[in-house]
Design a protein around this motif. Structure first.
Motif, PDB file in Angstrom:
ATOM      1  N   ALA A  94       9.257   1.998  -8.096  1.00  0.00           N
ATOM      2  CA  ALA A  94       9.032   0.557  -8.044  1.00  0.00           C
ATOM      3  C   ALA A  94       7.774   0.300  -7.213  1.00  0.00           C
ATOM      4  CB  ALA A  94      10.232  -0.143  -7.415  1.00  0.00           C
ATOM      5  N   GLN A  95       7.064  -0.752  -7.528  1.00  0.00           N
ATOM      6  CA  GLN A  95       5.842  -1.093  -6.788  1.00  0.00           C
ATOM      7  C   GLN A  95       6.126  -1.220  -5.295  1.00  0.00           C
ATOM      8  OE1 GLN A  95       2.755  -1.271  -8.160  1.00  0.00           O
ATOM      9  NE2 GLN A  95       1.888  -1.638  -6.143  1.00  0.00           N
ATOM     10  N   ASP A  96       7.303  -1.750  -4.945  1.00  0.00           N
ATOM     11  CA  ASP A  96       7.652  -1.987  -3.534  1.00  0.00           C
ATOM     12  C   ASP A  96       8.663  -0.968  -3.004  1.00  0.00           C
ATOM     13  OD1 ASP A  96       9.736  -2.877  -5.104  1.00  0.00           O
ATOM     14  OD2 ASP A  96      10.024  -4.754  -4.006  1.00  0.00           O
ATOM     15  N   VAL A  97       8.640   0.268  -3.534  1.00  0.00           N
ATOM     16  CA  VAL A  97       9.561   1.318  -3.087  1.00  0.00           C
ATOM     17  C   VAL A  97       9.477   1.475  -1.566  1.00  0.00           C
ATOM     18  CG1 VAL A  97       7.864   3.173  -3.463  1.00  0.00           C
ATOM     19  CG2 VAL A  97      10.316   3.686  -3.508  1.00  0.00           C
ATOM     20  N   VAL A  98      10.627   1.739  -0.955  1.00  0.00           N
ATOM     21  CA  VAL A  98      10.696   1.981   0.488  1.00  0.00           C
ATOM     22  C   VAL A  98      11.096   3.434   0.682  1.00  0.00           C
ATOM     23  CG1 VAL A  98      11.859   1.387   2.647  1.00  0.00           C
ATOM     24  CG2 VAL A  98      11.314  -0.414   0.981  1.00  0.00           C
ATOM     25  N   PHE A  99      10.260   4.178   1.419  1.00  0.00           N
ATOM     26  CA  PHE A  99      10.471   5.609   1.654  1.00  0.00           C
ATOM     27  C   PHE A  99      10.647   5.837   3.148  1.00  0.00           C
ATOM     28  CE2 PHE A  99       8.180   9.873   2.130  1.00  0.00           C
ATOM     29  CZ  PHE A  99       9.320  10.619   1.909  1.00  0.00           C
ATOM     30  N   THR A 100      11.852   6.251   3.536  1.00  0.00           N
ATOM     31  CA  THR A 100      12.116   6.605   4.930  1.00  0.00           C
ATOM     32  C   THR A 100      11.961   8.113   5.051  1.00  0.00           C
ATOM     33  OG1 THR A 100      13.642   4.749   5.138  1.00  0.00           O
ATOM     34  CG2 THR A 100      13.746   6.458   6.831  1.00  0.00           C
ATOM     35  N   THR A 101      10.961   8.529   5.828  1.00  0.00           N
ATOM     36  CA  THR A 101      10.663   9.954   5.956  1.00  0.00           C
ATOM     37  C   THR A 101      11.663  10.611   6.894  1.00  0.00           C
ATOM     38  OG1 THR A 101       9.199   9.752   7.869  1.00  0.00           O
ATOM     39  CG2 THR A 101       8.202   9.415   5.682  1.00  0.00           C
ATOM     40  N   VAL A 102      11.621  11.929   6.913  1.00  0.00           N
ATOM     41  CA  VAL A 102      12.523  12.707   7.758  1.00  0.00           C
ATOM     42  C   VAL A 102      12.334  12.354   9.234  1.00  0.00           C
ATOM     43  CG1 VAL A 102      11.018  14.719   7.972  1.00  0.00           C
ATOM     44  CG2 VAL A 102      13.507  15.009   8.049  1.00  0.00           C
ATOM     45  N   SER A 103      11.136  11.924   9.617  1.00  0.00           N
ATOM     46  CA  SER A 103      10.878  11.549  11.015  1.00  0.00           C
ATOM     47  C   SER A 103      11.375  10.145  11.337  1.00  0.00           C
ATOM     48  CB  SER A 103       9.377  11.625  11.312  1.00  0.00           C
ATOM     49  OG  SER A 103       8.691  10.589  10.629  1.00  0.00           O
ATOM     50  N   GLY A 104      11.797   9.406  10.317  1.00  0.00           N
ATOM     51  CA  GLY A 104      12.254   8.034  10.513  1.00  0.00           C
ATOM     52  C   GLY A 104      11.180   7.005  10.237  1.00  0.00           C
ATOM     53  N   ALA A 105       9.959   7.453   9.979  1.00  0.00           N
ATOM     54  CA  ALA A 105       8.890   6.521   9.621  1.00  0.00           C
ATOM     55  C   ALA A 105       9.219   5.891   8.271  1.00  0.00           C
ATOM     56  CB  ALA A 105       7.549   7.245   9.546  1.00  0.00           C
ATOM     57  N   VAL A 106       8.873   4.635   8.125  1.00  0.00           N
ATOM     58  CA  VAL A 106       9.140   3.921   6.876  1.00  0.00           C
ATOM     59  C   VAL A 106       7.812   3.616   6.193  1.00  0.00           C
ATOM     60  CG1 VAL A 106      10.156   1.861   5.838  1.00  0.00           C
ATOM     61  CG2 VAL A 106      11.258   2.935   7.817  1.00  0.00           C
ATOM     62  N   LEU A 107       7.660   4.147   4.984  1.00  0.00           N
ATOM     63  CA  LEU A 107       6.489   3.865   4.167  1.00  0.00           C
ATOM     64  C   LEU A 107       6.886   2.837   3.124  1.00  0.00           C
ATOM     65  CD1 LEU A 107       5.231   7.525   3.616  1.00  0.00           C
ATOM     66  CD2 LEU A 107       4.666   5.951   5.467  1.00  0.00           C
ATOM     67  N   ARG A 108       6.038   1.855   2.932  1.00  0.00           N
ATOM     68  CA  ARG A 108       6.370   0.771   2.011  1.00  0.00           C
ATOM     69  C   ARG A 108       5.352   0.708   0.880  1.00  0.00           C
ATOM     70  NH1 ARG A 108      10.454  -1.888   4.241  1.00  0.00           N
ATOM     71  NH2 ARG A 108      10.695  -1.766   6.496  1.00  0.00           N
ATOM     72  N   GLY A 109       5.869   0.751  -0.324  1.00  0.00           N
ATOM     73  CA  GLY A 109       5.026   0.608  -1.500  1.00  0.00           C
ATOM     74  C   GLY A 109       4.673   1.938  -2.149  1.00  0.00           C
ATOM     75  N   ARG A 110       4.436   1.840  -3.438  1.00  0.00           N
ATOM     76  CA  ARG A 110       4.109   3.018  -4.240  1.00  0.00           C
ATOM     77  C   ARG A 110       2.863   3.724  -3.728  1.00  0.00           C
ATOM     78  NH1 ARG A 110       2.945   1.232  -9.902  1.00  0.00           N
ATOM     79  NH2 ARG A 110       5.130   0.635  -9.905  1.00  0.00           N
ATOM     80  N   SER A 111       1.846   2.972  -3.332  1.00  0.00           N
ATOM     81  CA  SER A 111       0.599   3.606  -2.895  1.00  0.00           C
ATOM     82  C   SER A 111       0.808   4.414  -1.620  1.00  0.00           C
ATOM     83  CB  SER A 111      -0.519   2.579  -2.714  1.00  0.00           C
ATOM     84  OG  SER A 111      -0.184   1.662  -1.707  1.00  0.00           O
ATOM     85  N   GLU A 112       1.636   3.943  -0.687  1.00  0.00           N
ATOM     86  CA  GLU A 112       1.911   4.712   0.529  1.00  0.00           C
ATOM     87  C   GLU A 112       2.684   5.982   0.200  1.00  0.00           C
ATOM     88  OE1 GLU A 112       3.405   2.816   4.028  1.00  0.00           O
ATOM     89  OE2 GLU A 112       1.939   1.196   3.923  1.00  0.00           O
ATOM     90  N   PHE A 113       3.631   5.906  -0.735  1.00  0.00           N
ATOM     91  CA  PHE A 113       4.351   7.119  -1.130  1.00  0.00           C
ATOM     92  C   PHE A 113       3.387   8.112  -1.772  1.00  0.00           C
ATOM     93  CE2 PHE A 113       6.402   9.931  -4.078  1.00  0.00           C
ATOM     94  CZ  PHE A 113       7.396  10.492  -3.284  1.00  0.00           C
TER      95      PHE A 113
END
Length: 137
Positions: free
Chosen positions: A29-48
């Motif tokens: 999704a364009q606004d996907v939310v990715f929580t990394t193993v370190s707990g950082a939160v990346l927001r959006g397809r481009s950040e992923f």
């Protein structure tokens, strides 16, 4: 229907392994939310996509062996064995040339054929020890 969600979740691993960003456009999704193993939160397809490219550059031979998948409602949990060789810089860490092999479980929320959320969890300490970044206890 759960087979479709599992297949979509598996493609996320393919994006990281192969670097095929066109697939990322199809399944995230364009606004996907990715929580990394370190707990950082990346927001959006481009950040992923930026994360996936950086991870793949650090570990160009990265691979994921799927060991188990569970699907309930819109959630898919995937247990895997991740392997790679540290050949490129990652987050300021210089490559050691060491290989690693660790297990992890990622959880994906798939809605309307798109991944809208990813929560990653793998043995980071084991990875860092095998890479020679953190001493073994």
């Amino acid at each position: 229907m759960s087979a479709d969600r599992k297949a979509i979740a598996r493609k996320v691993f393919d994006v990281v392994c192969r670097g095929d960003m066109a697939v990322a456009d199809d399944i995230l999704a364009q606004d996907v939310v990715f929580t990394t193993v370190s707990g950082a939160v990346l927001r959006g397809r481009s950040e992923f996509k930026h994360f996936a490219e950086a991870f793949r550059n650090a570990f160009p031979d990265i691979s994921f062996q799927i060991e188990a998948e569970l699907c309930e409602d819109d959630l898919v949990s995937t247990r895997y064995l991740m392997k790679g060789t540290f050949l490129g810089t990652l987050m300021g860490l210089l490559p050691t040339g060491n290989e690693f092999s660790v297990r992890g479980i990622d959880t994906f929320r798939v809605v309307g054929g798109k991944v809208v959320e990813i929560y990653a969890s793998f043995d980071t300490l084991g990875q860092m020890q095998q890479l020679g970044i953190v001493p073994k206890l």
